[in-house]
Design an enzyme around this catalytic site. Sequence first.
Site, short mmCIF file in Angstrom:
data_model
loop_
_atom_site.label_atom_id
_atom_site.label_comp_id
_atom_site.label_asym_id
_atom_site.label_seq_id
_atom_site.Cartn_x
_atom_site.Cartn_y
_atom_site.Cartn_z
N ASN A 142 4.14 8.81 3.22
CA ASN A 142 4.83 7.92 4.07
C ASN A 142 6.10 7.20 3.74
O ASN A 142 6.21 6.02 4.00
CB ASN A 142 3.62 6.98 4.74
CG ASN A 142 3.11 6.21 3.29
OD1 ASN A 142 3.77 6.59 2.31
ND2 ASN A 142 1.98 5.45 3.32
N ARG A 154 8.66 3.62 7.83
CA ARG A 154 7.65 4.65 7.87
C ARG A 154 7.49 5.23 9.26
O ARG A 154 7.08 6.55 9.24
CB ARG A 154 6.42 4.02 7.36
CG ARG A 154 5.98 3.72 6.07
CD ARG A 154 4.95 2.92 5.69
NE ARG A 154 4.36 3.22 4.30
CZ ARG A 154 3.54 2.29 3.92
NH1 ARG A 154 3.00 1.32 4.40
NH2 ARG A 154 3.42 2.59 2.48
N THR A 173 0.81 1.83 7.22
CA THR A 173 0.52 2.85 6.22
C THR A 173 0.74 4.27 6.88
O THR A 173 1.22 5.16 6.32
CB THR A 173 -0.91 2.96 5.76
OG1 THR A 173 -1.01 1.32 5.19
CG2 THR A 173 -1.22 3.96 4.54
N PHE A 221 -9.08 9.81 -0.88
CA PHE A 221 -7.33 10.35 -0.88
C PHE A 221 -7.01 10.30 -2.05
O PHE A 221 -5.66 10.82 -2.36
CB PHE A 221 -6.73 9.59 0.28
CG PHE A 221 -6.64 8.22 0.15
CD1 PHE A 221 -5.71 7.68 -0.83
CD2 PHE A 221 -7.39 7.41 0.95
CE1 PHE A 221 -5.57 6.22 -0.95
CE2 PHE A 221 -7.16 5.94 0.82
CZ PHE A 221 -6.32 5.33 -0.14
N TYR A 264 -2.02 3.79 -9.03
CA TYR A 264 -3.01 3.67 -8.10
C TYR A 264 -4.46 3.44 -8.41
O TYR A 264 -5.36 3.80 -7.48
CB TYR A 264 -2.79 4.88 -7.10
CG TYR A 264 -1.70 4.52 -6.33
CD1 TYR A 264 -1.65 3.78 -5.32
CD2 TYR A 264 -0.60 5.71 -6.21
CE1 TYR A 264 -0.52 3.60 -4.50
CE2 TYR A 264 0.34 5.91 -5.32
CZ TYR A 264 0.59 4.65 -4.49
OH TYR A 264 1.42 4.50 -3.61
N ARG A 298 6.82 -5.26 3.54
CA ARG A 298 5.89 -4.56 4.32
C ARG A 298 6.36 -4.59 5.62
O ARG A 298 5.90 -3.69 6.38
CB ARG A 298 4.52 -5.45 3.96
CG ARG A 298 4.15 -5.33 2.81
CD ARG A 298 2.81 -5.00 2.22
NE ARG A 298 1.69 -4.04 2.98
CZ ARG A 298 1.35 -2.77 2.71
NH1 ARG A 298 1.32 -2.59 1.33
NH2 ARG A 298 0.56 -2.22 3.36
N HIS A 354 6.84 2.59 -0.78
CA HIS A 354 5.61 1.96 -1.16
C HIS A 354 5.91 0.44 -1.25
O HIS A 354 7.18 0.24 -1.60
CB HIS A 354 4.97 2.08 -2.50
CG HIS A 354 3.96 1.15 -3.36
ND1 HIS A 354 2.67 1.34 -2.93
CD2 HIS A 354 4.48 0.07 -4.00
CE1 HIS A 354 2.11 0.10 -3.59
NE2 HIS A 354 3.16 -0.52 -4.44
N GLU A 394 2.40 -4.74 -10.59
CA GLU A 394 3.29 -3.42 -10.37
C GLU A 394 4.74 -3.49 -10.90
O GLU A 394 5.13 -2.39 -11.42
CB GLU A 394 3.16 -3.22 -8.63
CG GLU A 394 1.97 -2.94 -8.21
CD GLU A 394 2.07 -2.68 -6.59
OE1 GLU A 394 0.58 -2.49 -6.34
OE2 GLU A 394 2.88 -2.75 -6.13
N LYS A 424 9.36 7.13 -2.19
CA LYS A 424 8.28 8.14 -2.62
C LYS A 424 8.86 9.73 -2.39
O LYS A 424 10.18 9.81 -1.96
CB LYS A 424 7.16 8.28 -1.82
CG LYS A 424 6.31 6.71 -1.94
CD LYS A 424 5.12 6.83 -1.00
CE LYS A 424 4.03 5.58 -1.35
NZ LYS A 424 2.92 5.72 -0.50
O1 CDP Z 1 0.94 1.81 0.87
P1 CDP Z 1 -0.14 0.92 1.60
O2 CDP Z 1 -0.27 -0.35 0.87
O3 CDP Z 1 0.45 0.85 3.05
O4 CDP Z 1 -1.46 1.74 1.74
P2 CDP Z 1 -2.70 1.62 0.79
O5 CDP Z 1 -4.02 1.50 1.54
O6 CDP Z 1 -2.42 0.91 -0.30
O7 CDP Z 1 -2.60 3.17 0.38
C1 CDP Z 1 -1.86 3.74 -0.58
C2 CDP Z 1 -1.21 5.06 -0.37
O8 CDP Z 1 -2.26 5.80 -0.40
C3 CDP Z 1 -0.64 5.03 0.98
O9 CDP Z 1 0.77 4.58 0.98
C4 CDP Z 1 -0.49 6.58 1.39
O10 CDP Z 1 0.48 7.13 0.44
C5 CDP Z 1 -1.94 7.04 0.70
N1 CDP Z 1 -3.03 7.07 1.86
C6 CDP Z 1 -3.60 8.16 1.95
O11 CDP Z 1 -2.77 9.42 1.61
N2 CDP Z 1 -4.52 8.38 2.92
C7 CDP Z 1 -5.19 7.13 3.58
N3 CDP Z 1 -6.10 7.40 4.45
C8 CDP Z 1 -4.71 6.02 2.99
C9 CDP Z 1 -3.62 6.12 2.12
MG MG Z 2 -1.49 -0.83 -0.77
#
Ligand code: CDP
Ligand code: MG
Length: 142
Positions: free
Chosen positions: A114, A104, A93, A59, A51, A87, A117, A128, A11
């Site tokens: 973070n 992360r 996350t 967010f 996304y 993962r 992805h 994706e 990222k």
């Molecule tokens: O990336 P991951 O699958 O772990 O998390 P997600 O729940 O699919 O969220 C996608 C992305 O949104 C995260 O990797 C963060 O960059 C962002 N995010 C955020 O800004 N604030 C949150 N509370 C949760 C996610």
């Molecule tokens: Mg995700």
Amino acid sequence: MARERTLAIVKPDAVKRNLIGEVIRRIEQSGLQVAAARFLQLSRADAEGFYAVHKERPFFASLVGYMCSGPVMVMALEGDDAIKRWRDLMGATDPAKAAPGTIRKDLGQSVEANATHGSDAPETAAVEIAYFFRTIEVVARG
Ligand code: CDP
Ligand code: MG
């Protein structure tokens, strides 16, 4: 264990701090293999489309702005059980909650910025990867 592919993104926050090599080093050290790679600047529409599943989340707007804030390195990774292994390498996350030694935890700056992805399931991985790569651009490594 199934042979799988998953989508990885270095990222903008990690690209800005010159951590592309460090992320790829960890990927290769783990035994996962790079099957496709592109370095690109996402437009707002690109990030919104990628996304889209999160478009109702509070967010979302901030996440889209962040994902367009600089270039990203997008890769398809290949290996046995690649989706879960990537993962696990990334960690939770929120970097503050991620396990020691994960990307992360070590490289992330905040829950949003973070560092990386990773796809979360075979169906999302396929969607994706197809979002960024044509079939001919993903090279079998196995
Ligand atoms: O990336 P991951 O699958 O772990 O998390 P997600 O729940 O699919 O969220 C996608 C992305 O949104 C995260 O990797 C963060 O960059 C962002 N995010 C955020 O800004 N604030 C949150 N509370 C949760 C996610
Ligand atoms: Mg995700």
